[in-house]
Design an enzyme around this catalytic site. Sequence first.
Site, PDB file in Angstrom:
ATOM      1  N   TYR A 109      25.674  30.410  18.118  1.00 30.26           N
ATOM      2  CA  TYR A 109      26.193  29.590  17.046  1.00 30.26           C
ATOM      3  C   TYR A 109      27.564  28.878  17.373  1.00 30.26           C
ATOM      4  CZ  TYR A 109      27.921  28.321  12.325  1.00 30.26           C
ATOM      5  OH  TYR A 109      28.523  27.612  11.320  1.00 30.26           O
ATOM      6  N   SER A 151      32.181  23.384  12.566  1.00 27.55           N
ATOM      7  CA  SER A 151      32.757  24.748  12.109  1.00 27.55           C
ATOM      8  C   SER A 151      34.027  25.061  12.850  1.00 27.55           C
ATOM      9  CB  SER A 151      31.703  25.785  12.544  1.00 27.55           C
ATOM     10  OG  SER A 151      32.270  26.963  12.363  1.00 27.55           O
TER      11      SER A 151
HETATM   12  P1  NAD Z   1      22.969  27.524   3.954  1.00 28.46           P
HETATM   13  O1  NAD Z   1      22.175  28.362   4.585  1.00 28.46           O
HETATM   14  O2  NAD Z   1      23.352  27.686   2.418  1.00 28.46           O
HETATM   15  O3  NAD Z   1      22.333  26.020   4.168  1.00 28.46           O
HETATM   16  C1  NAD Z   1      21.931  25.605   5.422  1.00 28.46           C
HETATM   17  C2  NAD Z   1      20.766  24.909   5.082  1.00 28.46           C
HETATM   18  O4  NAD Z   1      20.325  24.249   6.151  1.00 28.46           O
HETATM   19  C3  NAD Z   1      19.957  25.281   4.120  1.00 28.46           C
HETATM   20  O5  NAD Z   1      19.427  24.477   3.017  1.00 28.46           O
HETATM   21  C4  NAD Z   1      18.637  25.629   5.258  1.00 28.46           C
HETATM   22  O6  NAD Z   1      17.134  25.477   4.842  1.00 28.46           O
HETATM   23  C5  NAD Z   1      18.600  24.322   6.109  1.00 28.46           C
HETATM   24  N1  NAD Z   1      18.103  24.265   7.494  1.00 28.46           N
HETATM   25  C6  NAD Z   1      18.131  25.261   8.138  1.00 28.46           C
HETATM   26  N2  NAD Z   1      17.133  24.982   9.046  1.00 28.46           N
HETATM   27  C7  NAD Z   1      16.587  23.904   9.092  1.00 28.46           C
HETATM   28  C8  NAD Z   1      15.890  23.147   9.644  1.00 28.46           C
HETATM   29  N3  NAD Z   1      15.265  23.326  10.945  1.00 28.46           N
HETATM   30  N4  NAD Z   1      15.547  21.561   9.126  1.00 28.46           N
HETATM   31  C9  NAD Z   1      16.296  21.371   8.055  1.00 28.46           C
HETATM   32  N5  NAD Z   1      16.996  22.060   7.386  1.00 28.46           N
HETATM   33  C10 NAD Z   1      17.329  23.322   7.879  1.00 28.46           C
HETATM   34  O7  NAD Z   1      24.478  27.512   4.714  1.00 28.46           O
HETATM   35  P2  NAD Z   1      25.693  26.578   4.611  1.00 28.46           P
HETATM   36  O8  NAD Z   1      26.810  27.495   4.766  1.00 28.46           O
HETATM   37  O9  NAD Z   1      25.277  25.770   3.288  1.00 28.46           O
HETATM   38  O10 NAD Z   1      25.678  25.715   6.129  1.00 28.46           O
HETATM   39  C11 NAD Z   1      25.518  24.354   6.082  1.00 28.46           C
HETATM   40  C12 NAD Z   1      26.281  23.674   7.309  1.00 28.46           C
HETATM   41  O11 NAD Z   1      27.708  24.296   7.403  1.00 28.46           O
HETATM   42  C13 NAD Z   1      25.780  24.447   8.480  1.00 28.46           C
HETATM   43  O12 NAD Z   1      25.485  23.619   9.667  1.00 28.46           O
HETATM   44  C14 NAD Z   1      26.919  25.458   9.035  1.00 28.46           C
HETATM   45  O13 NAD Z   1      26.781  25.807  10.191  1.00 28.46           O
HETATM   46  C15 NAD Z   1      28.089  24.981   8.354  1.00 28.46           C
HETATM   47  N6  NAD Z   1      29.146  25.711   8.217  1.00 28.46           N
HETATM   48  C16 NAD Z   1      29.266  26.811   7.299  1.00 28.46           C
HETATM   49  C17 NAD Z   1      30.135  27.596   6.960  1.00 28.46           C
HETATM   50  C18 NAD Z   1      30.343  28.488   5.817  1.00 28.46           C
HETATM   51  O14 NAD Z   1      31.240  29.358   5.842  1.00 28.46           O
HETATM   52  N7  NAD Z   1      29.456  28.581   4.980  1.00 28.46           N
HETATM   53  C19 NAD Z   1      31.389  27.445   7.957  1.00 28.46           C
HETATM   54  C20 NAD Z   1      31.363  26.405   9.026  1.00 28.46           C
HETATM   55  C21 NAD Z   1      30.244  25.742   9.081  1.00 28.46           C
END
Ligand code: NAD
Length: 279
Positions: free
Chosen positions: A177, A164
């Site tokens: 986080y 991130s």
């Molecule tokens: P999201 O909530 O749509 O997806 C997260 C996924 O992780 C979901 O499918 C959830 O069920 C799964 N998950 C959570 N705990 C879990 C576990 N214990 N075992 C297996 N799966 C698990 O969110 P997203 O935005 O798609 O996030 C995906 C990644 O991207 C994360 O690592 C997040 O930190 C990172 N990220 C997202 C953003 C953003 O702006 N959306 C920015 C920076 C980083």
Amino acid sequence: MDSTVGAPQGVIPPHLLKGQKALVTGANSGIGKATAIGLGKAGADVVVNYVADRDSAEEVVREIASYGVRAAAYEADVSQEDQVVAMVDRMVKEFGTIDIMVANAGLQRDAPFTEMTLAQWQKVLDVNLTGQFLCAREATKEFMRRGVVPEVSCAAGKIICMSSVHQIIPWAGHVNYASSKGGVQMMMETLAQELAPHRIRVNAVAPGAIKTPINRDAWDTPQAREDLLKLIPYNRIGEPDDIAHAVVGLCSDLMDYVVGATLYVDGGMTLFPGFATGG
Ligand code: NAD
């Protein structure tokens, strides 16, 4: 510039990852879902990991299969060692091997510092950091066992850590986080150094603000959207496909000499946008 113009479509070359086997964690939502589909579009067979909501994982599997590759949904909590070990073992048995591990699963449990419970701190570290450690470790064992297969890829394996912009931007109210993502950065770089002699490439993608369920509050009202756009020089909020494109590219042999890098995919969010008009 019009902030409604979104991520480019139809840009993934269909044979870029042909014959490779990929596993994406947390692949039934948001970035993981788009990435799993993107890898399928690029010709890889894909395991869609999920921890809850089997139906949405099966939907992703169907979409990936529509590109003529193999896909399957595997349930596992990435923070549980026995479940990660069993998931990778199952993939090796059913798909023959693993070439690409995308350690994407992540979550937030936000609170002001003095109100943050140990359980909130621990949960985020367990999933966001320990989960990536376990997934990377289990994939690496198979990469080392198998080695390079030149017809498939120049590398013995590729690991992408989903980080991130908060691996370098401090984030008040989210100390768990931000700490987990800071940890991901150093874990990724250390693994990249340790594993490069084995021809295993470890890299990270660091998304900025991407429209997914994890951060809905930040983009789903006009005011929130306007405030968010002030932080993004490219003047559009990111989409899951923007991250999928970066992961597909990094996993391909086009990027074979890229080792231990973090690719910021953030529309310029890490460029200190507050200084654009002075400072
Ligand atoms: P999201 O909530 O749509 O997806 C997260 C996924 O992780 C979901 O499918 C959830 O069920 C799964 N998950 C959570 N705990 C879990 C576990 N214990 N075992 C297996 N799966 C698990 O969110 P997203 O935005 O798609 O996030 C995906 C990644 O991207 C994360 O690592 C997040 O930190 C990172 N990220 C997202 C953003 C953003 O702006 N959306 C920015 C920076 C980083």
